[in-house]
Design an enzyme around this catalytic site. Structure first.
Site, PDB file in Angstrom:
ATOM      1  CB  ILE A  67      -0.968   0.042   1.205  1.00 36.06           C
ATOM      2  CG1 ILE A  67      -0.205  -0.105   2.537  1.00 36.06           C
ATOM      3  CG2 ILE A  67      -2.034  -1.027   1.095  1.00 36.06           C
ATOM      4  CD1 ILE A  67      -1.036   0.233   3.764  1.00 36.06           C
ATOM      5  CG  LEU A  87      -9.312  -5.435   6.126  1.00 36.82           C
ATOM      6  CD1 LEU A  87      -9.698  -6.896   5.983  1.00 36.82           C
ATOM      7  CD2 LEU A  87     -10.118  -4.822   7.249  1.00 36.82           C
ATOM      8  CB  ALA A  88      -2.833  -3.458   4.427  1.00 36.47           C
ATOM      9  CB  SER A 131      -7.210  -1.593  17.022  1.00 36.47           C
ATOM     10  OG  SER A 131      -6.945  -2.200  18.259  1.00 36.47           O
ATOM     11  CE1 TYR A 157      -2.047  -2.732  14.903  1.00 35.70           C
ATOM     12  CE2 TYR A 157      -2.985  -2.717  17.107  1.00 35.70           C
ATOM     13  CZ  TYR A 157      -3.086  -3.031  15.767  1.00 35.70           C
ATOM     14  OH  TYR A 157      -4.229  -3.644  15.287  1.00 35.70           O
ATOM     15  CG  ASN A 186      -8.407  -9.213  21.988  1.00 30.82           C
ATOM     16  OD1 ASN A 186      -8.686  -8.093  22.403  1.00 30.82           O
ATOM     17  ND2 ASN A 186      -7.250  -9.774  22.202  1.00 30.82           N
ATOM     18  NE  ARG A 224      -6.160  -8.030  26.400  1.00 26.80           N
ATOM     19  CZ  ARG A 224      -5.797  -7.598  27.618  1.00 26.80           C
ATOM     20  NH1 ARG A 224      -6.688  -7.506  28.589  1.00 26.80           N
ATOM     21  NH2 ARG A 224      -4.552  -7.244  27.859  1.00 26.80           N
ATOM     22  NE  ARG A 283       2.743  -9.398  25.901  1.00 28.38           N
ATOM     23  CZ  ARG A 283       1.872  -9.798  24.989  1.00 28.38           C
ATOM     24  NH1 ARG A 283       2.295 -10.158  23.805  1.00 28.38           N
ATOM     25  NH2 ARG A 283       0.577  -9.835  25.240  1.00 28.38           N
ATOM     26  CG  ASP A 286      -0.691  -6.483  28.074  1.00 31.72           C
ATOM     27  OD1 ASP A 286      -1.683  -5.728  28.074  1.00 31.72           O
ATOM     28  OD2 ASP A 286      -0.773  -7.707  27.907  1.00 31.72           O
TER      29      ASP A 286
END
Ligand SMILES: NC(=O)c1ccc[n+]([C@@H]2O[C@H](COP(=O)([O-])OP(=O)(O)OC[C@H]3O[C@@H](n4cnc5c(N)ncnc54)[C@H](O)[C@@H]3O)[C@@H](O)[C@H]2O)c1
Length: 334
Positions: A67, A87-88, A131, A157, A186, A224, A283, A286
Protein backbone atom coordinates in the site's frame (compact mmCIF):
# COMPACT_ATOMS: atom_id res chain seq x y z
CA UNK A 1 -31.29 -4.89 6.90
CA UNK A 2 -30.90 -8.69 6.91
CA UNK A 3 -27.44 -10.05 6.18
CA UNK A 4 -28.71 -11.39 2.83
CA UNK A 5 -29.75 -7.86 1.89
CA UNK A 6 -26.34 -6.60 3.00
CA UNK A 7 -24.67 -9.17 0.75
CA UNK A 8 -26.89 -8.23 -2.20
CA UNK A 9 -25.48 -4.74 -1.87
CA UNK A 10 -22.07 -6.12 -2.99
CA UNK A 11 -23.39 -8.28 -5.82
CA UNK A 12 -21.97 -7.04 -9.12
CA UNK A 13 -19.68 -4.53 -7.35
CA UNK A 14 -15.92 -4.25 -7.27
CA UNK A 15 -14.25 -4.34 -3.86
CA UNK A 16 -10.66 -3.75 -2.85
CA UNK A 17 -9.38 -5.48 0.28
CA UNK A 18 -5.97 -4.37 1.49
CA UNK A 19 -4.30 -6.94 3.73
CA UNK A 20 -6.59 -9.48 2.11
CA UNK A 21 -4.28 -12.45 2.71
CA UNK A 22 -4.49 -11.93 6.48
CA UNK A 23 -6.88 -13.46 8.96
CA UNK A 24 -9.78 -11.03 8.60
CA UNK A 25 -9.11 -10.21 4.93
CA UNK A 26 -9.17 -13.85 3.81
CA UNK A 27 -12.49 -14.43 5.56
CA UNK A 28 -13.90 -11.21 4.12
CA UNK A 29 -12.81 -12.34 0.64
CA UNK A 30 -14.56 -15.69 1.14
CA UNK A 31 -17.83 -13.98 2.09
CA UNK A 32 -17.64 -11.56 -0.84
CA UNK A 33 -17.15 -14.51 -3.21
CA UNK A 34 -20.44 -15.91 -1.87
CA UNK A 35 -22.04 -12.49 -2.33
CA UNK A 36 -21.23 -12.66 -6.08
CA UNK A 37 -19.10 -9.53 -6.07
CA UNK A 38 -18.09 -8.72 -9.65
CA UNK A 39 -14.43 -8.35 -8.78
CA UNK A 40 -12.52 -8.73 -5.51
CA UNK A 41 -9.12 -7.07 -5.65
CA UNK A 42 -6.90 -8.44 -2.89
CA UNK A 43 -3.81 -6.33 -2.24
CA UNK A 44 -1.23 -7.76 0.16
CA UNK A 45 2.56 -7.65 0.31
CA UNK A 46 2.60 -10.99 2.20
CA UNK A 47 4.78 -9.43 4.90
CA UNK A 48 2.87 -11.30 7.58
CA UNK A 49 0.59 -13.66 5.69
CA UNK A 50 0.81 -16.44 3.14
CA UNK A 51 -0.63 -16.59 -0.33
CA UNK A 52 -2.15 -20.02 0.42
CA UNK A 53 -4.44 -18.30 2.91
CA UNK A 54 -6.17 -16.29 0.14
CA UNK A 55 -9.27 -17.94 -1.32
CA UNK A 56 -9.17 -18.67 -5.05
CA UNK A 57 -12.13 -17.86 -7.28
CA UNK A 58 -12.66 -16.52 -10.78
CA UNK A 59 -13.71 -13.11 -9.39
CA UNK A 60 -10.64 -12.76 -7.10
CA UNK A 61 -7.52 -10.96 -8.34
CA UNK A 62 -4.52 -11.16 -6.04
CA UNK A 63 -1.98 -8.33 -6.26
CA UNK A 64 1.27 -8.94 -4.44
CA UNK A 65 2.37 -5.42 -3.51
CA UNK A 66 2.48 -2.73 -0.86
CA UNK A 67 0.00 0.00 0.00
CA UNK A 68 3.07 2.26 0.12
CA UNK A 69 3.90 1.72 -3.56
CA UNK A 70 2.32 4.31 -5.88
CA UNK A 71 2.82 2.16 -8.98
CA UNK A 72 0.92 -0.67 -7.27
CA UNK A 73 -1.85 1.64 -6.06
CA UNK A 74 -2.27 3.21 -9.52
CA UNK A 75 -2.69 -0.26 -11.02
CA UNK A 76 -5.08 -1.43 -8.30
CA UNK A 77 -7.32 1.65 -8.49
CA UNK A 78 -7.43 1.30 -12.30
CA UNK A 79 -9.64 -1.69 -11.45
CA UNK A 80 -12.23 0.91 -10.28
CA UNK A 81 -13.19 -0.36 -6.83
CA UNK A 82 -16.59 0.72 -5.50
CA UNK A 83 -15.74 -0.29 -1.93
CA UNK A 84 -12.41 -0.19 -0.12
CA UNK A 85 -11.85 -2.30 2.99
CA UNK A 86 -8.55 -1.09 4.38
CA UNK A 87 -7.21 -3.90 6.57
CA UNK A 88 -3.49 -3.89 5.73
CA UNK A 89 -1.40 -3.04 8.76
CA UNK A 90 1.71 -3.83 10.65
CA UNK A 91 0.17 -6.04 13.34
CA UNK A 92 0.36 -5.53 16.31
CA UNK A 93 1.67 -4.16 19.68
CA UNK A 94 4.95 -6.06 20.24
CA UNK A 95 5.73 -5.89 16.51
CA UNK A 96 5.32 -2.10 16.65
CA UNK A 97 7.61 -1.83 19.69
CA UNK A 98 10.25 -3.82 17.80
CA UNK A 99 9.64 -2.03 14.46
CA UNK A 100 8.23 1.45 15.18
CA UNK A 101 9.40 2.96 11.86
CA UNK A 102 7.65 0.31 9.77
CA UNK A 103 4.58 0.67 11.96
CA UNK A 104 4.40 4.40 11.24
CA UNK A 105 5.04 3.90 7.52
CA UNK A 106 2.45 1.17 6.96
CA UNK A 107 -0.26 2.18 9.45
CA UNK A 108 0.26 5.94 9.09
CA UNK A 109 1.50 6.78 5.58
CA UNK A 110 -0.10 3.63 4.13
CA UNK A 111 -3.52 4.65 5.45
CA UNK A 112 -3.03 8.23 4.21
CA UNK A 113 -2.20 6.93 0.72
CA UNK A 114 -5.23 4.63 0.70
CA UNK A 115 -7.45 7.58 1.59
CA UNK A 116 -5.86 9.80 -1.08
CA UNK A 117 -6.32 7.21 -3.83
CA UNK A 118 -9.86 6.45 -2.64
CA UNK A 119 -10.77 10.15 -2.73
CA UNK A 120 -9.25 10.72 -6.19
CA UNK A 121 -11.04 7.64 -7.54
CA UNK A 122 -14.46 8.54 -6.08
CA UNK A 123 -15.00 5.27 -4.25
CA UNK A 124 -18.42 4.64 -2.69
CA UNK A 125 -17.30 3.63 0.80
CA UNK A 126 -14.04 3.35 2.73
CA UNK A 127 -14.10 1.04 5.76
CA UNK A 128 -11.09 1.33 8.05
CA UNK A 129 -9.95 -1.49 10.34
CA UNK A 130 -9.33 0.34 13.57
CA UNK A 131 -8.70 -1.26 16.92
CA UNK A 132 -10.80 -0.98 20.04
CA UNK A 133 -7.89 -2.59 21.88
CA UNK A 134 -5.89 0.50 20.91
CA UNK A 135 -7.83 3.73 20.84
CA UNK A 136 -9.45 3.44 24.29
CA UNK A 137 -6.13 3.16 26.14
CA UNK A 138 -5.92 1.28 29.41
CA UNK A 139 -7.93 3.48 31.78
CA UNK A 140 -11.35 3.80 30.15
CA UNK A 141 -14.43 2.63 32.08
CA UNK A 142 -16.15 -0.61 30.97
CA UNK A 143 -17.99 -1.26 28.80
CA UNK A 144 -15.93 0.70 26.29
CA UNK A 145 -18.08 3.10 24.31
CA UNK A 146 -17.34 4.82 21.03
CA UNK A 147 -17.46 8.40 22.31
CA UNK A 148 -14.26 8.07 24.36
CA UNK A 149 -10.72 7.82 22.98
CA UNK A 150 -7.48 8.09 24.92
CA UNK A 151 -4.45 10.23 24.21
CA UNK A 152 -2.38 8.11 26.62
CA UNK A 153 -1.56 5.07 24.55
CA UNK A 154 1.00 2.40 25.31
CA UNK A 155 2.48 1.26 21.97
CA UNK A 156 3.29 2.68 18.51
CA UNK A 157 0.59 0.39 17.03
CA UNK A 158 -2.05 1.91 19.32
CA UNK A 159 -0.88 5.38 18.31
CA UNK A 160 -0.94 4.66 14.57
CA UNK A 161 -4.37 3.02 14.74
CA UNK A 162 -5.66 6.24 16.31
CA UNK A 163 -3.73 8.21 13.67
CA UNK A 164 -5.49 6.18 10.98
CA UNK A 165 -8.85 7.14 12.49
CA UNK A 166 -7.85 10.81 12.57
CA UNK A 167 -6.86 10.73 8.88
CA UNK A 168 -10.17 9.02 8.06
CA UNK A 169 -12.06 11.74 9.91
CA UNK A 170 -10.10 14.42 8.06
CA UNK A 171 -10.92 12.90 4.66
CA UNK A 172 -14.55 12.59 5.65
CA UNK A 173 -14.87 16.12 7.02
CA UNK A 174 -12.81 17.93 4.39
CA UNK A 175 -13.31 15.89 1.18
CA UNK A 176 -16.64 14.27 2.13
CA UNK A 177 -15.13 10.83 1.58
CA UNK A 178 -17.68 8.28 2.88
CA UNK A 179 -15.64 6.58 5.60
CA UNK A 180 -16.66 4.21 8.38
CA UNK A 181 -14.43 3.26 11.32
CA UNK A 182 -14.71 -0.31 12.57
CA UNK A 183 -13.08 -0.78 15.97
CA UNK A 184 -12.29 -4.49 16.20
CA UNK A 185 -11.61 -6.34 19.45
CA UNK A 186 -9.38 -9.47 19.69
CA UNK A 187 -10.47 -11.16 16.51
CA UNK A 188 -9.84 -14.91 16.17
CA UNK A 189 -10.75 -17.67 13.79
CA UNK A 190 -9.63 -19.76 10.83
CA UNK A 191 -6.98 -17.98 8.77
CA UNK A 192 -4.64 -16.69 11.47
CA UNK A 193 -1.28 -18.41 11.25
CA UNK A 194 0.42 -18.62 14.66
CA UNK A 195 3.74 -16.87 15.21
CA UNK A 196 5.88 -14.52 17.25
CA UNK A 197 3.68 -11.46 16.80
CA UNK A 198 0.32 -13.18 16.54
CA UNK A 199 -2.67 -13.33 18.86
CA UNK A 200 -3.15 -15.52 21.87
CA UNK A 201 -5.70 -17.96 20.38
CA UNK A 202 -3.67 -19.24 17.38
CA UNK A 203 -0.56 -19.42 19.56
CA UNK A 204 -2.27 -21.28 22.43
CA UNK A 205 -3.77 -23.66 19.86
CA UNK A 206 -0.40 -24.28 18.22
CA UNK A 207 1.34 -24.94 21.55
CA UNK A 208 -1.49 -27.16 22.77
CA UNK A 209 -1.35 -29.25 19.58
CA UNK A 210 2.40 -29.61 20.17
CA UNK A 211 1.76 -30.76 23.73
CA UNK A 212 3.52 -27.72 25.19
CA UNK A 213 2.42 -25.66 28.22
CA UNK A 214 0.48 -22.50 27.31
CA UNK A 215 2.45 -19.37 28.27
CA UNK A 216 0.33 -16.71 29.94
CA UNK A 217 1.93 -13.27 30.22
CA UNK A 218 0.43 -12.08 33.51
CA UNK A 219 -1.77 -13.76 36.08
CA UNK A 220 -4.42 -15.18 33.74
CA UNK A 221 -7.06 -13.07 35.48
CA UNK A 222 -6.81 -10.50 32.66
CA UNK A 223 -9.85 -10.42 30.38
CA UNK A 224 -10.31 -9.70 26.68
CA UNK A 225 -13.33 -9.35 24.40
CA UNK A 226 -12.79 -12.10 21.80
CA UNK A 227 -14.73 -11.89 18.54
CA UNK A 228 -15.07 -14.67 16.00
CA UNK A 229 -13.80 -13.56 12.60
CA UNK A 230 -17.06 -14.29 10.74
CA UNK A 231 -18.92 -11.99 13.12
CA UNK A 232 -16.36 -9.27 12.38
CA UNK A 233 -16.76 -9.87 8.64
CA UNK A 234 -20.52 -9.43 8.95
CA UNK A 235 -20.00 -6.21 10.92
CA UNK A 236 -17.56 -4.87 8.35
CA UNK A 237 -19.89 -5.63 5.44
CA UNK A 238 -22.79 -4.03 7.31
CA UNK A 239 -20.59 -0.97 7.93
CA UNK A 240 -19.89 -0.76 4.20
CA UNK A 241 -23.53 -1.16 3.16
CA UNK A 242 -25.57 0.90 5.61
CA UNK A 243 -25.78 4.60 4.68
CA UNK A 244 -26.24 5.80 8.30
CA UNK A 245 -22.81 4.37 9.18
CA UNK A 246 -20.92 7.02 7.22
CA UNK A 247 -18.70 9.23 9.35
CA UNK A 248 -19.21 7.05 12.43
CA UNK A 249 -17.08 4.70 14.54
CA UNK A 250 -18.41 1.32 15.68
CA UNK A 251 -17.14 -1.22 18.16
CA UNK A 252 -17.23 -4.65 16.52
CA UNK A 253 -16.83 -7.11 19.37
CA UNK A 254 -18.63 -9.85 21.25
CA UNK A 255 -19.53 -7.63 24.19
CA UNK A 256 -18.33 -10.40 26.54
CA UNK A 257 -15.27 -10.77 28.76
CA UNK A 258 -13.19 -13.94 28.80
CA UNK A 259 -10.41 -14.56 31.35
CA UNK A 260 -7.17 -15.69 29.74
CA UNK A 261 -6.85 -18.53 32.25
CA UNK A 262 -10.28 -19.84 31.21
CA UNK A 263 -9.33 -19.57 27.54
CA UNK A 264 -6.12 -21.54 28.17
CA UNK A 265 -7.94 -24.25 30.12
CA UNK A 266 -10.59 -24.58 27.40
CA UNK A 267 -7.97 -24.94 24.66
CA UNK A 268 -6.04 -27.53 26.69
CA UNK A 269 -9.27 -29.41 27.26
CA UNK A 270 -10.39 -29.29 23.60
CA UNK A 271 -6.99 -30.51 22.38
CA UNK A 272 -6.37 -33.02 25.19
CA UNK A 273 -3.15 -31.18 26.08
CA UNK A 274 -1.91 -32.29 29.48
CA UNK A 275 1.15 -29.99 29.54
CA UNK A 276 -0.80 -27.34 31.47
CA UNK A 277 -0.06 -23.63 31.75
CA UNK A 278 3.02 -21.63 32.61
CA UNK A 279 3.05 -18.04 33.79
CA UNK A 280 5.63 -15.65 32.45
CA UNK A 281 6.24 -12.00 33.17
CA UNK A 282 3.73 -9.50 31.84
CA UNK A 283 5.00 -7.43 28.92
CA UNK A 284 5.75 -3.96 30.27
CA UNK A 285 3.63 -2.15 27.67
CA UNK A 286 0.60 -4.34 28.41
CA UNK A 287 -1.35 -2.25 30.90
CA UNK A 288 -4.84 -3.38 29.99
CA UNK A 289 -6.36 -5.55 32.70
CA UNK A 290 -9.93 -5.91 31.47
CA UNK A 291 -11.60 -5.41 28.10
CA UNK A 292 -15.27 -5.42 27.26
CA UNK A 293 -16.85 -3.40 24.50
CA UNK A 294 -20.29 -1.93 24.32
CA UNK A 295 -21.81 -3.08 21.03
CA UNK A 296 -25.05 -1.13 21.45
CA UNK A 297 -24.22 1.42 18.77
CA UNK A 298 -23.35 -1.27 16.20
CA UNK A 299 -26.51 -3.18 17.12
CA UNK A 300 -28.69 -0.12 16.70
CA UNK A 301 -27.20 1.40 13.55
CA UNK A 302 -25.74 -1.60 11.73
CA UNK A 303 -28.02 -4.40 12.94
CA UNK A 304 -24.80 -6.12 14.06
CA UNK A 305 -25.24 -9.16 16.31
CA UNK A 306 -22.30 -11.48 17.05
CA UNK A 307 -23.45 -15.09 16.82
CA UNK A 308 -20.52 -17.37 17.54
CA UNK A 309 -19.98 -18.66 21.06
CA UNK A 310 -16.37 -19.04 22.17
CA UNK A 311 -16.34 -22.84 22.31
CA UNK A 312 -17.84 -23.13 18.85
CA UNK A 313 -15.30 -20.60 17.50
CA UNK A 314 -12.41 -22.49 19.07
CA UNK A 315 -13.63 -25.73 17.48
CA UNK A 316 -13.61 -23.96 14.11
CA UNK A 317 -10.02 -22.87 14.74
CA UNK A 318 -9.07 -26.46 15.55
CA UNK A 319 -10.68 -27.77 12.36
CA UNK A 320 -8.75 -25.19 10.35
CA UNK A 321 -5.50 -26.24 12.04
CA UNK A 322 -6.16 -29.88 11.23
CA UNK A 323 -7.14 -29.15 7.59
CA UNK A 324 -3.98 -27.05 7.06
CA UNK A 325 -1.54 -28.92 9.31
CA UNK A 326 1.48 -29.06 6.97
CA UNK A 327 1.06 -25.52 5.69
CA UNK A 328 0.74 -24.11 9.22
CA UNK A 329 3.79 -26.08 10.37
CA UNK A 330 5.81 -24.64 7.48
CA UNK A 331 4.54 -21.06 8.00
CA UNK A 332 4.48 -20.58 11.79
CA UNK A 333 7.52 -18.59 12.95
CA UNK A 334 8.20 -17.93 16.63
N1 LIG B 1 -6.96 -9.43 14.65
C1 LIG B 1 -7.31 -8.58 15.61
O1 LIG B 1 -7.51 -8.97 16.76
C2 LIG B 1 -7.51 -7.13 15.30
C3 LIG B 1 -8.00 -6.29 16.31
C4 LIG B 1 -8.16 -4.94 16.03
C5 LIG B 1 -7.84 -4.45 14.78
N2 LIG B 1 -7.36 -5.29 13.83
C6 LIG B 1 -7.00 -4.72 12.53
O2 LIG B 1 -7.65 -5.44 11.50
C7 LIG B 1 -6.81 -5.50 10.34
C8 LIG B 1 -6.64 -6.94 9.89
O3 LIG B 1 -6.16 -7.70 10.99
P1 LIG B 1 -5.72 -9.21 10.83
O4 LIG B 1 -5.89 -9.85 12.14
O5 LIG B 1 -6.35 -9.81 9.63
O6 LIG B 1 -4.16 -9.00 10.63
P2 LIG B 1 -3.16 -9.69 9.62
O7 LIG B 1 -1.78 -9.33 10.06
O8 LIG B 1 -3.51 -11.14 9.50
O9 LIG B 1 -3.49 -8.95 8.25
C9 LIG B 1 -2.86 -7.80 7.83
C10 LIG B 1 -2.36 -8.04 6.44
O10 LIG B 1 -1.76 -6.85 5.95
C11 LIG B 1 -0.67 -7.23 5.13
N3 LIG B 1 0.23 -6.09 5.01
C12 LIG B 1 1.08 -5.61 5.94
N4 LIG B 1 1.75 -4.55 5.45
C13 LIG B 1 1.30 -4.36 4.18
C14 LIG B 1 1.62 -3.43 3.16
N5 LIG B 1 2.54 -2.47 3.33
N6 LIG B 1 0.95 -3.51 1.98
C15 LIG B 1 0.04 -4.50 1.77
N7 LIG B 1 -0.28 -5.40 2.70
C16 LIG B 1 0.33 -5.34 3.89
C17 LIG B 1 -0.06 -8.43 5.84
O11 LIG B 1 0.75 -9.24 5.00
C18 LIG B 1 -1.31 -9.15 6.35
O12 LIG B 1 -1.75 -10.12 5.41
C19 LIG B 1 -5.51 -4.82 10.72
O13 LIG B 1 -5.55 -3.50 10.26
C20 LIG B 1 -5.52 -4.85 12.24
O14 LIG B 1 -4.79 -3.76 12.78
C21 LIG B 1 -7.19 -6.62 14.06
Amino acid sequence: MTFDEVLQNYSGKTTLITGGAGCIGSNLTRTLIKASAKKILVLDDLSSAKKWNTPNASNVTFINGSILDDAVLTKVFAGKPDYVFHLAALFANQNSIDHPDTDLMVNGLGTLKMLQYSHLNHIKKFVFASSGCSVYGSQAPLPLREDFVSLHLDTPYQITKLLGELYCNFFHNYYKLPVVLGRFFNVYGPGEIPGKYRNVIPNFTYWALHNQPLSITGTGEETRDFTFVEDIVEGVLRAGAIPEAVGEAFNLASGKETRIIDLANTINQLTGNDAGIKFIEKRDWDKIVRRRASIEKARKTLGYEPKTEMKEGLKRVLSWFSENKERIEASAKF
